[in-house]
Design a protein around this motif. Structure first.
Motif, PDB file in Angstrom:
ATOM      1  N   ASP A   1       1.009  -1.208   0.023  1.00 44.39           N
ATOM      2  CA  ASP A   1       0.032   0.030   0.129  1.00 44.39           C
ATOM      3  C   ASP A   1       0.874   1.313  -0.065  1.00 44.39           C
ATOM      4  N   VAL A   2       2.247   1.184   0.394  1.00 41.25           N
ATOM      5  CA  VAL A   2       3.097   2.192   0.512  1.00 41.25           C
ATOM      6  C   VAL A   2       3.807   2.343  -0.769  1.00 41.25           C
ATOM      7  N   LYS A   3       4.371   1.133  -1.510  1.00 40.26           N
ATOM      8  CA  LYS A   3       5.217   1.211  -2.558  1.00 40.26           C
ATOM      9  C   LYS A   3       4.412   1.533  -3.937  1.00 40.26           C
ATOM     10  N   ASN A   4       3.177   0.675  -4.066  1.00 35.80           N
ATOM     11  CA  ASN A   4       2.835   0.613  -5.192  1.00 35.80           C
ATOM     12  C   ASN A   4       2.147   2.084  -5.877  1.00 35.80           C
ATOM     13  N   PRO A   5       1.477   2.981  -5.019  1.00 38.62           N
ATOM     14  CA  PRO A   5       1.592   4.289  -5.697  1.00 38.62           C
ATOM     15  C   PRO A   5       2.624   4.980  -6.183  1.00 38.62           C
ATOM     16  N   ILE A   6       3.515   4.848  -5.214  1.00 39.87           N
ATOM     17  CA  ILE A   6       4.751   5.433  -5.523  1.00 39.87           C
ATOM     18  C   ILE A   6       5.429   4.828  -6.847  1.00 39.87           C
ATOM     19  N   ILE A   7       5.436   3.815  -7.056  1.00 40.16           N
ATOM     20  CA  ILE A   7       5.997   3.165  -8.275  1.00 40.16           C
ATOM     21  C   ILE A   7       5.259   3.681  -9.468  1.00 40.16           C
ATOM     22  N   GLU A   8       3.840   3.879  -9.308  1.00 42.15           N
ATOM     23  CA  GLU A   8       2.865   4.335 -10.389  1.00 42.15           C
ATOM     24  C   GLU A   8       3.410   5.819 -10.684  1.00 42.15           C
ATOM     25  N   PHE A   9       3.288   6.574  -9.630  1.00 43.15           N
ATOM     26  CA  PHE A   9       3.634   7.908  -9.977  1.00 43.15           C
ATOM     27  C   PHE A   9       4.989   8.247 -10.496  1.00 43.15           C
ATOM     28  N   VAL A  10       5.952   7.501 -10.154  1.00 45.65           N
ATOM     29  CA  VAL A  10       7.294   7.580 -10.866  1.00 45.65           C
ATOM     30  C   VAL A  10       7.335   7.120 -12.102  1.00 45.65           C
ATOM     31  N   SER A  11       6.575   5.990 -12.440  1.00 45.02           N
ATOM     32  CA  SER A  11       6.467   5.530 -13.911  1.00 45.02           C
ATOM     33  C   SER A  11       6.032   6.712 -14.933  1.00 45.02           C
TER      34      SER A  11
ATOM     35  N   GLY B   1       5.476   9.695 -14.327  1.00 44.47           N
ATOM     36  CA  GLY B   1       6.050  10.874 -14.322  1.00 44.47           C
ATOM     37  C   GLY B   1       7.199  10.933 -15.242  1.00 44.47           C
ATOM     38  N   LEU B   2       7.908   9.733 -15.597  1.00 44.96           N
ATOM     39  CA  LEU B   2       8.980   9.707 -16.571  1.00 44.96           C
ATOM     40  C   LEU B   2       8.561   9.564 -17.966  1.00 44.96           C
ATOM     41  N   GLY B   3       7.231   9.262 -18.237  1.00 45.97           N
ATOM     42  CA  GLY B   3       6.809   9.055 -19.461  1.00 45.97           C
ATOM     43  C   GLY B   3       7.328   8.474 -20.082  1.00 45.97           C
ATOM     44  N   LYS B   4       7.870   9.051 -21.304  1.00 49.15           N
ATOM     45  CA  LYS B   4       8.749   8.247 -22.448  1.00 49.15           C
ATOM     46  C   LYS B   4      10.103   8.720 -22.475  1.00 49.15           C
ATOM     47  N   LEU B   5      10.576   9.511 -21.575  1.00 51.81           N
ATOM     48  CA  LEU B   5      12.041   9.622 -21.646  1.00 51.81           C
ATOM     49  C   LEU B   5      12.600   8.508 -21.433  1.00 51.81           C
ATOM     50  N   PRO B   6      13.947   8.359 -21.619  1.00 53.89           N
ATOM     51  CA  PRO B   6      15.199   7.276 -21.378  1.00 53.89           C
ATOM     52  C   PRO B   6      14.854   6.768 -20.134  1.00 53.89           C
ATOM     53  N   ALA B   7      14.729   7.486 -19.003  1.00 53.32           N
ATOM     54  CA  ALA B   7      14.605   7.262 -17.679  1.00 53.32           C
ATOM     55  C   ALA B   7      13.680   6.018 -17.234  1.00 53.32           C
ATOM     56  N   ALA B   8      12.462   6.120 -18.169  1.00 54.59           N
ATOM     57  CA  ALA B   8      11.331   5.189 -18.007  1.00 54.59           C
ATOM     58  C   ALA B   8      11.782   3.736 -18.180  1.00 54.59           C
ATOM     59  N   ALA B   9      12.745   3.479 -19.100  1.00 54.85           N
ATOM     60  CA  ALA B   9      13.278   2.236 -19.601  1.00 54.85           C
ATOM     61  C   ALA B   9      13.993   1.636 -17.977  1.00 54.85           C
ATOM     62  N   GLN B  10      14.812   2.827 -17.748  1.00 56.74           N
ATOM     63  CA  GLN B  10      15.754   2.390 -16.406  1.00 56.74           C
ATOM     64  C   GLN B  10      14.723   1.948 -15.283  1.00 56.74           C
ATOM     65  N   TRP B  11      13.876   2.729 -15.101  1.00 55.37           N
ATOM     66  CA  TRP B  11      12.724   2.670 -13.683  1.00 55.37           C
ATOM     67  C   TRP B  11      12.061   1.189 -14.084  1.00 55.37           C
ATOM     68  N   ARG B  12      11.370   0.733 -15.375  1.00 58.66           N
ATOM     69  CA  ARG B  12      10.888  -0.330 -15.632  1.00 58.66           C
ATOM     70  C   ARG B  12      11.789  -1.562 -15.186  1.00 58.66           C
ATOM     71  N   THR B  13      13.075  -1.420 -15.591  1.00 54.12           N
ATOM     72  CA  THR B  13      14.008  -2.446 -15.426  1.00 54.12           C
ATOM     73  C   THR B  13      14.391  -2.648 -13.844  1.00 54.12           C
ATOM     74  N   LEU B  14      14.232  -1.623 -13.252  1.00 51.43           N
ATOM     75  CA  LEU B  14      14.720  -1.608 -11.775  1.00 51.43           C
ATOM     76  C   LEU B  14      13.485  -2.288 -10.950  1.00 51.43           C
ATOM     77  N   VAL B  15      12.439  -1.895 -11.263  1.00 52.55           N
ATOM     78  CA  VAL B  15      11.097  -2.584 -10.835  1.00 52.55           C
ATOM     79  C   VAL B  15      11.157  -3.922 -11.124  1.00 52.55           C
ATOM     80  N   ALA B  16      11.393  -4.463 -12.171  1.00 50.43           N
ATOM     81  CA  ALA B  16      11.252  -5.701 -12.451  1.00 50.43           C
ATOM     82  C   ALA B  16      12.149  -6.694 -12.044  1.00 50.43           C
ATOM     83  N   VAL B  17      13.476  -5.735 -11.677  1.00 48.71           N
ATOM     84  CA  VAL B  17      14.528  -6.727 -10.907  1.00 48.71           C
ATOM     85  C   VAL B  17      14.392  -6.805  -9.531  1.00 48.71           C
TER      86      VAL B  17
END
Length: 294
Positions: free
Chosen positions: A188-198, A200-216
Motif C-alpha cells: 500500500d506504500v510502494k505501489n502508488p509511488i511506483i506508479e507515480f514515478v512511472s 512521471g518519467l513518461g517516454k523519457l529514456p529514464a522510464a526504461a531504467q525505472w521499468r528494469t529496476l522495478v522488474a528486478v
C-alpha cells in the motif's frame, strides 16, 4: 498537452496532500502541514463558452485555522498564454470560495521552471493592477536524492524529486535509491509511488531504467504496467536464447553466416519465427536458406 508526466506531477499532491508543506519548505516558504484535505472540482468554466480547468485544486485545512486553496499546474514548456490563465484561476477561486489561493507550478526542465517563476504584472505599465508570483518546483530547486537513507526520510518528496529530475544525468542513481527503499515497503506504500514515478518519467529514456529496476528489484510488484514489462522481458529473453541457438547450429555445421544474416537473426524478437529458423538451420545448405520461406 495532457500526458503521463503531466498527470503525475500534479496528481501526486492529491494522493499525498501533506507533500505541499514539505515542498514549500524546500522552496524556503513556510506553510503549515494540512490537518485535512478536500479535493475540489477543477472545472473553473463560467457560463461563457470558454473552458478553464486547473490541473489539481485542493482545499487544505491547516493548524493555523487558515484554510488554503492550492491550485497545482503541470507545465512542460513555455506558454505566453499561461500567466493570464493562472491569474484567472487565482481570482476565480478567491471569488468563488472566499479562501486565499496559492498556485504551485511543477516542471521537468529548468528553462520552463525559471520562466514560470518570473513575476508577471497585469495592468498599465504606470500602475500594475495585479502581480502573479507562483511557487515553482523544478530541477533547479528540488533536491537530487541518490542515497537510500535520504529517500526513507521522505518517500513522497523523493518521488516528486525523481519526476522533476527525469532528465538529470544522475537519474539512474536517483531511481536506484528509490527502488532500494521500496523493496522494504508494504504494497500500500510502494505501489502508488511506483506508479507515480512511472507516469512521471513518461517516454523519457529514464522510464526504461525505472521499468528494469522495478522488474528486478521489486519482482513481486503487481501492476498492469509492470506485468506487461515482465512479459516483454521474458519474450525478449526467449528470443535472444533462440537466436543464439540458430547461430550455434549453423556454426557447428560449418555454415558461413554473413554479417547481414547474423544481424537479422539477432535482431528478431519473435520466438516463434526464431524456432522456425532453428529447425531449418539443422538442414539448410546456407544461412540465407533459413529465410527463404519467410
Amino acid at each position: 498537452m495532457v500526458n503521463a508526466p503531466h498527470e503525475a506531477m500534479h496528481r501526486i499532491f492529491q494522493e499525498y496532500p501533506k507533500l505541499f508543506s514539505r515542498v514549500s519548505e524546500v522552496l524556503g516558504v513556510a506553510f503549515s502541514p494540512p490537518t485535512s484535505t478536500t479535493v475540489m472540482p477543477t472545472d473553473l468554466t463560467e457560463t461563457q463558452p470558454v473552458e478553464r480547468r486547473v490541473d489539481t485544486l485542493l482545499r487544505l485545512e491547516t493548524e493555523d485555522d487558515e484554510p488554503l486553496l492550492l491550485a497545482i499546474e503541470s507545465q512542460s514548456g513555455k506558454d505566453p498564454d499561461k500567466p493570464a490563465s493562472w491569474a484567472y484561476y487565482a481570482s476565480y477561486v478567491l471569488a468563488k470560495y472566499r479562501l486565499q489561493p496559492m498556485l504551485l507550478i511543477v516542471c521537468q526542465d529548468r528553462a520552463t521552471a525559471e520562466w514560470a517563476a518570473r513575476p508577471v504584472s497585469f495592468g498599465p505599465r504606470q500602475w500594475p493592477l495585479l502581480t502573479l508570483r507562483p511557487l515553482v518546483v523544478g530541477p533547479h530547486n528540488m533536491p537530487v536524492i541518490t542515497k537510500p537513507a535520504e529517500v526513507r526520510k521522505d518517500l513522497e518528496l523523493a518521488a516528486l524529486s525523481a519526476i522533476t529530475h527525469a532528465k538529470n544525468p544522475d537519474i539512474g542513481a536517483i531511481l536506484k535509491a528509490m527502488s532500494t527503499v521500496l523493496r522494504d515497503e508494504t504494497d500500500d506504500v510502494k505501489n502508488p509511488i511506483i506508479e507515480f514515478v512511472s507516469q512521471g518519467l513518461g517516454k523519457l529514456p529514464a522510464a526504461a531504467q525505472w521499468r528494469t529496476l522495478v522488474a528486478v528489484d521489486l519482482s513481486f510488484y503487481k501492476s498492469p504496467i509492470f506485468e506487461e514489462v515482465r512479459e516483454e522481458a521474458q519474450t525478449k529473453g526467449r528470443a535472444e536464447g533462440r537466436a543464439e541457438d540458430v547461430l550455434t547450429v549453423l556454426t557447428e555445421r560449418g555454415i558461413d553466416v554473413p554479417e547481414e544474416a547474423r544481424e537479422r537473426i539477432t535482431g528478431c524478437g519473435d520466438p516463434e519465427t526464431l524456432s522456425r529458423w532453428l529447425r531449418r538451420a539443422v538442414t539448410a545448405a546456407s544461412a540465407a536458406e533459413i529465410f527463404e520461406a519467410e
